[in-house]
Design a protein around this motif. Structure first.
Motif, PDB file in Angstrom:
ATOM      1  N   MET A 181      -3.132   4.768 -10.502  1.00 31.58           N
ATOM      2  CA  MET A 181      -3.748   5.151  -9.237  1.00 31.58           C
ATOM      3  C   MET A 181      -4.969   4.275  -9.020  1.00 31.58           C
ATOM      4  N   ILE A 182      -5.059   3.731  -7.825  1.00 33.62           N
ATOM      5  CA  ILE A 182      -6.257   3.000  -7.420  1.00 33.62           C
ATOM      6  C   ILE A 182      -6.798   3.728  -6.203  1.00 33.62           C
ATOM      7  N   ILE A 183      -8.054   4.135  -6.266  1.00 29.90           N
ATOM      8  CA  ILE A 183      -8.704   4.761  -5.120  1.00 29.90           C
ATOM      9  C   ILE A 183      -9.887   3.870  -4.769  1.00 29.90           C
ATOM     10  N   SER A 184      -9.946   3.434  -3.494  1.00 32.80           N
ATOM     11  CA  SER A 184     -10.939   2.423  -3.147  1.00 32.80           C
ATOM     12  C   SER A 184     -11.476   2.609  -1.734  1.00 32.80           C
ATOM     13  N   THR A 185     -12.544   1.864  -1.478  1.00 38.31           N
ATOM     14  CA  THR A 185     -13.241   1.900  -0.194  1.00 38.31           C
ATOM     15  C   THR A 185     -14.065   0.626  -0.074  1.00 38.31           C
ATOM     16  N   GLY A 186     -14.784   0.489   1.027  1.00 39.28           N
ATOM     17  CA  GLY A 186     -15.760  -0.589   1.145  1.00 39.28           C
ATOM     18  C   GLY A 186     -16.968  -0.260   0.270  1.00 39.28           C
ATOM     19  N   LYS A 187     -17.638  -1.289  -0.198  1.00 40.47           N
ATOM     20  CA  LYS A 187     -18.766  -1.097  -1.126  1.00 40.47           C
ATOM     21  C   LYS A 187     -19.832  -0.158  -0.560  1.00 40.47           C
ATOM     22  N   ASN A 188     -20.021  -0.161   0.764  1.00 39.64           N
ATOM     23  CA  ASN A 188     -21.038   0.704   1.370  1.00 39.64           C
ATOM     24  C   ASN A 188     -20.665   2.191   1.324  1.00 39.64           C
ATOM     25  N   ASN A 189     -19.391   2.513   1.073  1.00 40.80           N
ATOM     26  CA  ASN A 189     -18.943   3.908   0.988  1.00 40.80           C
ATOM     27  C   ASN A 189     -18.796   4.392  -0.448  1.00 40.80           C
ATOM     28  N   LYS A 190     -19.246   3.611  -1.423  1.00 43.38           N
ATOM     29  CA  LYS A 190     -19.025   3.929  -2.833  1.00 43.38           C
ATOM     30  C   LYS A 190     -19.629   5.274  -3.233  1.00 43.38           C
ATOM     31  N   ALA A 191     -20.789   5.648  -2.722  1.00 44.97           N
ATOM     32  CA  ALA A 191     -21.411   6.930  -3.102  1.00 44.97           C
ATOM     33  C   ALA A 191     -20.525   8.106  -2.686  1.00 44.97           C
TER      34      ALA A 191
ATOM     35  N   TYR B 236       1.396   3.880  -7.968  1.00 41.48           N
ATOM     36  CA  TYR B 236       2.592   3.079  -8.205  1.00 41.48           C
ATOM     37  C   TYR B 236       2.978   3.154  -9.681  1.00 41.48           C
ATOM     38  N   PRO B 237       4.260   2.867  -9.991  1.00 45.00           N
ATOM     39  CA  PRO B 237       4.706   2.881 -11.383  1.00 45.00           C
ATOM     40  C   PRO B 237       4.029   1.778 -12.200  1.00 45.00           C
ATOM     41  N   ALA B 238       3.639   2.117 -13.420  1.00 45.42           N
ATOM     42  CA  ALA B 238       3.013   1.126 -14.301  1.00 45.42           C
ATOM     43  C   ALA B 238       3.938  -0.055 -14.554  1.00 45.42           C
ATOM     44  N   ALA B 239       5.241   0.166 -14.482  1.00 51.26           N
ATOM     45  CA  ALA B 239       6.216  -0.891 -14.761  1.00 51.26           C
ATOM     46  C   ALA B 239       6.112  -2.072 -13.794  1.00 51.26           C
ATOM     47  N   ILE B 240       5.515  -1.884 -12.606  1.00 54.37           N
ATOM     48  CA  ILE B 240       5.433  -2.989 -11.643  1.00 54.37           C
ATOM     49  C   ILE B 240       4.043  -3.607 -11.548  1.00 54.37           C
ATOM     50  N   GLU B 241       3.114  -3.169 -12.396  1.00 52.65           N
ATOM     51  CA  GLU B 241       1.732  -3.631 -12.235  1.00 52.65           C
ATOM     52  C   GLU B 241       1.559  -5.131 -12.433  1.00 52.65           C
TER      53      GLU B 241
ATOM     54  N   VAL C 202       6.141   3.847  -4.995  1.00 56.67           N
ATOM     55  CA  VAL C 202       4.869   3.350  -4.458  1.00 56.67           C
ATOM     56  C   VAL C 202       4.473   4.197  -3.247  1.00 56.67           C
ATOM     57  N   ILE C 203       3.296   4.797  -3.340  1.00 59.26           N
ATOM     58  CA  ILE C 203       2.772   5.659  -2.264  1.00 59.26           C
ATOM     59  C   ILE C 203       1.345   5.240  -1.963  1.00 59.26           C
ATOM     60  N   ASP C 204       0.997   5.166  -0.683  1.00 60.46           N
ATOM     61  CA  ASP C 204      -0.417   4.986  -0.342  1.00 60.46           C
ATOM     62  C   ASP C 204      -0.839   6.096   0.605  1.00 60.46           C
ATOM     63  N   ILE C 205      -2.082   6.509   0.419  1.00 62.17           N
ATOM     64  CA  ILE C 205      -2.682   7.548   1.248  1.00 62.17           C
ATOM     65  C   ILE C 205      -3.943   6.956   1.843  1.00 62.17           C
ATOM     66  N   ALA C 206      -3.989   6.885   3.166  1.00 61.36           N
ATOM     67  CA  ALA C 206      -5.134   6.298   3.873  1.00 61.36           C
ATOM     68  C   ALA C 206      -5.970   7.405   4.485  1.00 61.36           C
ATOM     69  N   PHE C 207      -7.264   7.307   4.326  1.00 56.41           N
ATOM     70  CA  PHE C 207      -8.227   8.237   4.913  1.00 56.41           C
ATOM     71  C   PHE C 207      -9.033   7.464   5.951  1.00 56.41           C
ATOM     72  N   THR C 208      -8.915   7.841   7.220  1.00 55.71           N
ATOM     73  CA  THR C 208      -9.581   7.120   8.295  1.00 55.71           C
ATOM     74  C   THR C 208     -10.508   8.058   9.054  1.00 55.71           C
ATOM     75  N   ASN C 209     -11.696   7.588   9.347  1.00 55.49           N
ATOM     76  CA  ASN C 209     -12.696   8.368  10.073  1.00 55.49           C
ATOM     77  C   ASN C 209     -12.186   8.679  11.475  1.00 55.49           C
ATOM     78  N   THR C 210     -12.207   9.954  11.852  1.00 57.30           N
ATOM     79  CA  THR C 210     -11.727  10.370  13.175  1.00 57.30           C
ATOM     80  C   THR C 210     -12.589   9.809  14.288  1.00 57.30           C
ATOM     81  N   ALA C 211     -13.823   9.433  13.999  1.00 56.26           N
ATOM     82  CA  ALA C 211     -14.719   8.882  15.017  1.00 56.26           C
ATOM     83  C   ALA C 211     -14.426   7.409  15.291  1.00 56.26           C
ATOM     84  N   ASN C 212     -13.601   6.783  14.462  1.00 47.30           N
ATOM     85  CA  ASN C 212     -13.290   5.365  14.641  1.00 47.30           C
ATOM     86  C   ASN C 212     -12.352   5.214  15.830  1.00 47.30           C
ATOM     87  N   THR C 213     -12.869   4.707  16.916  1.00 44.37           N
ATOM     88  CA  THR C 213     -12.070   4.523  18.137  1.00 44.37           C
ATOM     89  C   THR C 213     -11.618   3.087  18.311  1.00 44.37           C
TER      90      THR C 213
END
Length: 145
Positions: A122-132, A44-49, A19-30
């Motif tokens: 693999m699940i890649i996600s964001t808030g609905k406002n960042n979907k584009a 993550y492995p399909a075996a644990i879904e 299981v691995i997660d990769i987070a992308f965070t805006n550098t301007a977020n203070t």
């Protein structure tokens, strides 16, 4: 590989058992109180879904715009909407939206794409406002066959 906006920092976490997660965070977020990433990839492995309450094949087979209530021991129940099937870098996938159940009007709905990688998911996600922007990132996504 994946192209992403240059204003995002990357933080990769290996949780063990594949299981691995990769987070992308805006550098301007203070705001240090908000630790929620702007975009996130979970692999993550399909075996644990089923343990985490998601079964790719069941969700993939749902008709477009189908909403189901999902729950797992490790999380609050969610209203999960399978939006539409799609192909990402030659792999089966589908777009989804999710909210807590009951929805909190002050929390943005999650939007993302679920991808079948054979023995992994693999699940890649964001808030609905960042979907584009997420969709632009997905166009650049290159995955092994």
């Amino acid at each position: 590989s994946l192209n992403y906006p240059s204003n995002l920092n990357i933080d990769e976490n290996d949780h063990g058992l594949g299981v691995i997660d990769i987070a992308f965070t805006n550098t301007a977020n203070t705001d240090t109180q908000d630790s929620t990433p702007d975009y996130q990839i979970l692999i993550y492995p399909a075996a644990i879904e089923k343990f985490i309450g998601h079964d790719f094949n069941t969700l993939y087979s749902l008709p477009p715009n189908t909403t189901e209530r999902m729950s797992a021991q490790s999380m609050q129940p969610q209203l999960y909407t399978k939006v539409i099937n799609r192909t990402i870098s030659g792999h089966r996938g589908f777009d989804f939206e999710a909210t807590d159940d009951p929805p909190d009007p002050y929390i943005e709905a999650e939007a993302g794409t679920y991808i079948d990688l054979g023995k992994n998911r693999m699940i890649i996600s964001t808030g609905k406002n960042n979907k584009a922007t997420l969709d632009q990132m997905l166009v650049s996504l290159k995955l092994p066959k």
